[in-house]
Design a protein around this motif. Structure first.
Motif, PDB file in Angstrom:
ATOM      1  N   ASP A   1       9.955  15.243  -8.650  1.00 21.98           N
ATOM      2  CA  ASP A   1       9.247  15.769  -7.527  1.00 21.98           C
ATOM      3  C   ASP A   1       8.483  14.343  -6.938  1.00 21.98           C
ATOM      4  N   TYR A   2       8.749  14.010  -5.889  1.00 20.77           N
ATOM      5  CA  TYR A   2       8.351  12.405  -5.371  1.00 20.77           C
ATOM      6  C   TYR A   2       8.357  12.567  -4.128  1.00 20.77           C
ATOM      7  N   SER A   3       7.521  11.601  -3.571  1.00 19.84           N
ATOM      8  CA  SER A   3       7.705  11.340  -1.943  1.00 19.84           C
ATOM      9  C   SER A   3       7.701   9.892  -2.028  1.00 19.84           C
ATOM     10  N   LEU A   4       8.676   9.403  -1.111  1.00 19.65           N
ATOM     11  CA  LEU A   4       8.942   7.899  -0.836  1.00 19.65           C
ATOM     12  C   LEU A   4       8.662   7.581   0.469  1.00 19.65           C
ATOM     13  N   TYR A   5       7.604   6.499   0.587  1.00 11.87           N
ATOM     14  CA  TYR A   5       7.044   5.953   1.816  1.00 11.87           C
ATOM     15  C   TYR A   5       7.945   4.599   1.733  1.00 11.87           C
ATOM     16  N   CYS A   6       8.078   4.318   3.005  1.00  8.53           N
ATOM     17  CA  CYS A   6       9.073   2.898   3.410  1.00  8.53           C
ATOM     18  C   CYS A   6       8.187   2.024   4.518  1.00  8.53           C
ATOM     19  N   VAL A   7       7.995   0.954   4.139  1.00 14.37           N
ATOM     20  CA  VAL A   7       7.374   0.022   5.117  1.00 14.37           C
ATOM     21  C   VAL A   7       8.400  -1.236   4.983  1.00 14.37           C
ATOM     22  N   GLU A   8       8.459  -1.737   6.206  1.00 13.99           N
ATOM     23  CA  GLU A   8       9.611  -3.036   6.194  1.00 13.99           C
ATOM     24  C   GLU A   8       8.938  -4.307   6.480  1.00 13.99           C
ATOM     25  N   ASP A   9       7.498  -4.534   6.370  1.00 17.73           N
ATOM     26  CA  ASP A   9       7.174  -5.708   6.257  1.00 17.73           C
ATOM     27  C   ASP A   9       5.809  -5.804   5.337  1.00 17.73           C
ATOM     28  N   GLY A  10       5.393  -6.937   5.152  1.00 19.61           N
ATOM     29  CA  GLY A  10       4.124  -7.230   4.336  1.00 19.61           C
ATOM     30  C   GLY A  10       2.948  -6.681   4.943  1.00 19.61           C
ATOM     31  N   GLU A  11       2.827  -6.947   6.058  1.00 21.59           N
ATOM     32  CA  GLU A  11       1.660  -6.317   6.801  1.00 21.59           C
ATOM     33  C   GLU A  11       1.478  -5.084   6.860  1.00 21.59           C
ATOM     34  N   LYS A  12       2.699  -4.286   7.182  1.00 27.92           N
ATOM     35  CA  LYS A  12       2.598  -2.811   7.079  1.00 27.92           C
ATOM     36  C   LYS A  12       2.255  -2.448   5.681  1.00 27.92           C
ATOM     37  N   ALA A  13       2.772  -3.128   4.529  1.00 20.46           N
ATOM     38  CA  ALA A  13       2.337  -2.786   3.088  1.00 20.46           C
ATOM     39  C   ALA A  13       0.930  -2.608   3.047  1.00 20.46           C
TER      40      ALA A  13
END
Length: 145
Positions: free
Chosen positions: A33-45
């Motif tokens: 039971d998980y949610s995966l959140y994806c960001v593609e650059d360091g500033e967004k992280a």
């Protein structure tokens, strides 16, 4: 004794769409039971972790999978920001990158990465590593709440 699991929140910081797809596919095979959140650059992280801008409603992740070679803000800088923040530093960070440089490995551990994984180039090997990460980090260890 196995601890009861809550829904896991995983932040993937990865600029490669194909690597993101492979990690997503590996997790979908599990019955977690998980949610995966994806960001593609360091500033967004950093914005996600600090709940800034578009990420004001972001959840606090239980685990971060971090690439080192990111646009806008390098993964090393992201790792340093995380581990120097009194609220974020307890979140385990898995560095998963193409670099096998001894300097990158040592520097990541100096910045308190919880583990360092060199991405394989073969898709089958990549999926095996993703499965091992899931087995250890999401099924075996107790993560901070």
């Amino acid at each position: 004794m196995k601890l009861p699991r809550k829904k896991l929140h995983i932040l993937l910081v990865e600029d490669s769409a194909s690597d993101t797809m492979l990690i997503r596919r590996s997790l979908q095979k599990s019955n977690l039971d998980y949610s995966l959140y994806c960001v593609e650059d360091g500033e967004k992280a950093i914005a996600f972790l600090r709940r800034q801008g578009d990420y004001k409603q972001a959840v606090r992740p239980d685990l971060i999978i971090l690439d080192l070679n990111l646009p806008r803000l390098d993964g090393r800088e992201v790792l340093a920001e995380i581990k120097n923040d009194s609220v974020l530093k307890r979140i385990p960070v898995i560095v998963m990158t193409t670099s096998s440089s001894e300097q990158d490995i040592v520097h990541s551990y100096d910045l308190h990465a919880n583990c360092y994984i060199v991405k394989p180039f073969d898709v089958h090997d990549f999926m095996q590593i993703a499965d091992l990460v899931e087995q250890f980090w999401l099924r075996t260890v107790a993560l901070p709440g």
